[in-house]
Scaffold this active site. Structure first.
Site, PDB file in Angstrom:
ATOM      1  NE  ARG A 119     -37.434 -32.153 -16.551  1.00 32.89           N
ATOM      2  CZ  ARG A 119     -37.754 -32.664 -17.730  1.00 32.89           C
ATOM      3  NH1 ARG A 119     -37.799 -33.978 -17.888  1.00 32.89           N
ATOM      4  NH2 ARG A 119     -38.026 -31.870 -18.727  1.00 32.89           N
ATOM      5  CE  LYS A 141     -28.580 -25.298   4.268  1.00 41.47           C
ATOM      6  NZ  LYS A 141     -28.034 -24.167   5.027  1.00 41.47           N
ATOM      7  CD  GLU A 183     -18.831 -25.240   9.708  1.00 41.51           C
ATOM      8  OE1 GLU A 183     -19.842 -25.275  10.437  1.00 41.51           O
ATOM      9  OE2 GLU A 183     -18.633 -24.335   8.878  1.00 41.51           O
ATOM     10  CE  LYS A 221     -25.337 -29.537   8.593  1.00 43.78           C
ATOM     11  NZ  LYS A 221     -24.516 -29.104   7.464  1.00 43.78           N
ATOM     12  CD  GLU A 231     -30.841 -22.373   6.817  1.00 47.50           C
ATOM     13  OE1 GLU A 231     -30.360 -21.254   6.801  1.00 47.50           O
ATOM     14  OE2 GLU A 231     -30.263 -23.364   6.341  1.00 47.50           O
ATOM     15  NE  ARG A 235     -30.059 -27.264   7.157  1.00 49.18           N
ATOM     16  CZ  ARG A 235     -30.072 -28.157   6.172  1.00 49.18           C
ATOM     17  NH1 ARG A 235     -31.213 -28.733   5.832  1.00 49.18           N
ATOM     18  NH2 ARG A 235     -28.974 -28.472   5.527  1.00 49.18           N
ATOM     19  CG  ASN A 239     -26.548 -20.502   8.653  1.00 49.61           C
ATOM     20  OD1 ASN A 239     -25.775 -20.890   7.800  1.00 49.61           O
ATOM     21  ND2 ASN A 239     -27.839 -20.759   8.602  1.00 49.61           N
ATOM     22  CG  HIS A 242     -21.447 -20.246   8.910  1.00 54.16           C
ATOM     23  ND1 HIS A 242     -21.042 -20.719  10.137  1.00 54.16           N
ATOM     24  CD2 HIS A 242     -21.113 -21.210   8.011  1.00 54.16           C
ATOM     25  CE1 HIS A 242     -20.487 -21.916   9.982  1.00 54.16           C
ATOM     26  NE2 HIS A 242     -20.515 -22.229   8.707  1.00 54.16           N
ATOM     27  CG  HIS A 246     -20.604 -17.812   4.330  1.00 48.26           C
ATOM     28  ND1 HIS A 246     -21.874 -18.371   4.403  1.00 48.26           N
ATOM     29  CD2 HIS A 246     -19.759 -18.853   4.207  1.00 48.26           C
ATOM     30  CE1 HIS A 246     -21.766 -19.696   4.336  1.00 48.26           C
ATOM     31  NE2 HIS A 246     -20.492 -20.009   4.215  1.00 48.26           N
ATOM     32  CG  HIS A 263     -16.052 -22.818   5.426  1.00 42.62           C
ATOM     33  ND1 HIS A 263     -16.972 -21.869   5.029  1.00 42.62           N
ATOM     34  CD2 HIS A 263     -16.651 -23.538   6.411  1.00 42.62           C
ATOM     35  CE1 HIS A 263     -18.087 -22.015   5.743  1.00 42.62           C
ATOM     36  NE2 HIS A 263     -17.921 -23.023   6.584  1.00 42.62           N
TER      37      HIS A 263
END
Length: 359
Positions: A119, A141, A183, A221, A231, A235, A239, A242, A246, A263
């Site tokens: 946990r 993240k 990025e 960032k 987000e 935030r 993206n 992206h 993606h 990426h």
């Protein structure tokens, strides 16, 4: 002049740089009463980064190294199961510390493993790729891919600290450096035009300049993430490029006839497409659109797309994590540093954007 990289406060933890990293790490371990240390590496960082890291570590605690295979294709729940089992067999308990030494796959997956094992136990990310330094290092993240669909499973959870030692970049191949640079270019486009122009001027790029640029990227960032950790709005601007990027990355992972894209290589295409769409929908200035396109193609070359790829890419958009209520939500730009979130874009405009990219 050696640029002094002061630690960055994020509200919940600190990001330390270069010589500061190991001083802070050793001090933290000395006062924390951990039972054992686990260092997660991949087959590349095991060889290229671990010896240096271990030489800086000062502790009498037992240290176990857990190696995963390198590459995005191993960023899966299966890999997590392997790591959870290894932790269990090596007697990890709730007072163990996990240190993730590697690129984005290692830090995303290792942090997810730490967040869920018993946990949740403490972890520290030590990003060794440029991409991980400017992207995965900030914002908590964590997670893994589901098949070729990126980052579908994970949690937001922050580590005890982040250590950015830019000397690990010496071990990075040029294409991986370029991938991380995408990025940084994105940070410029969404937040700071001066920074964007500095990044575009590669003629006088030295390693100490790169340190400055990395530092600035992390600040940009961190600033966005601190204002909007979950987000809800701002935030989402991170993206940029992206949504299509993606989907392109997933298509190239799935299709074995295609060379897998890094990426940043996929995101670079996504940014050209998003900027074209921004020009069409929000009047993003045409001159700057041309600059974005030439910058990306100069750095990343041109990716070949077939006519039948467009529909497959559009299909993949529905898995994007920013979507809700069945809408595909794009981040677009009115101008550099003037983003607009939650824009709906028609498919025919997406295909038009691909035509512009290829032209």
């Amino acid at each position: 002049s050696i640029f002094l990289m002061k630690s960055i406060e994020t509200g919940h933890y600190k990001i330390h740089f270069n010589t500061n990293c190991y001083r802070e790490l050793n001090a933290f371990i000395a006062i924390s009463n951990f039972s054992k240390l686990f260092v997660i590496v991949d087959s590349n960082t095991h060889e290229a980064c671990l010896p240096k890291f271990m030489s800086k570590l000062e502790t009498d605690l037992g240290i176990e190294i857990i190696e995963i295979e390198n590459g995005e294709v191993h960023k899966t729940i299966e890999t997590c199961v392997g790591v959870w089992n290894a932790l269990s067999e090596l007697d990890a308990d709730r007072k163990s510390l996990i240190i993730n030494l590697g690129g984005g796959v290692v830090t995303d997956l290792g942090a997810f493993v730490a967040s869920t094992f018993k946990r949740g136990i403490q972890f520290i990310n030590v990003p060794t790729s440029l991409l991980a330094m400017v992207d995965a290092s900030v914002g908590g993240k964590t997670g893994v891919d589901l098949g070729s669909l990126k980052n579908q499973v994970g949690v937001i959870n922050i580590g005890a600290m982040v250590l950015i030692d830019t000397s690990y970049l010496d071990t990075l191949p040029a294409n991986e450096l370029r991938s991380g640079y995408a990025e940084m270019l994105k940070h410029g486009l969404i937040k700071n035009e001066d920074y964007w122009n500095k990044l575009r001027d590669l003629t006088n790029l030295t390693l100490s300049n790169l340190d400055n640029l990395i530092y600035k990227s992390v600040i940009i960032k961190n600033d966005v993430v601190t204002k909007d950790p979950h987000e809800d709005g701002l935030r989402k601007t991170l993206n940029y490029g992206h949504t299509l990027g993606h989907a392109i990355e997933s298509l190239f992972l799935e299709d074995h006839k295609k060379t897998t894209l890094l990426h940043g290589e996929a995101i670079a295409v996504g940014m050209v497409l998003a900027t074209y769409i921004s020009h069409k929908l929000l009047d993003f200035p045409e001159e700057k659109l041309k600059t974005v396109k030439t910058t990306m193609i100069d750095l990343y070359g041109k990716v070949e797309f077939k006519q039948e790829d467009y529909q497959l890419i559009i299909e993949l958009l529905k898995f994007d994590k920013k979507n809700s209520h069945g809408n595909i939500n794009f981040v677009l730009l009115h101008d550099i540093a003037s983003p607009k979130i939650d824009c709906i874009v028609e498919n025919k405009l997406i295909i038009e954007a691909f035509t512009y990219y290829k032209a």
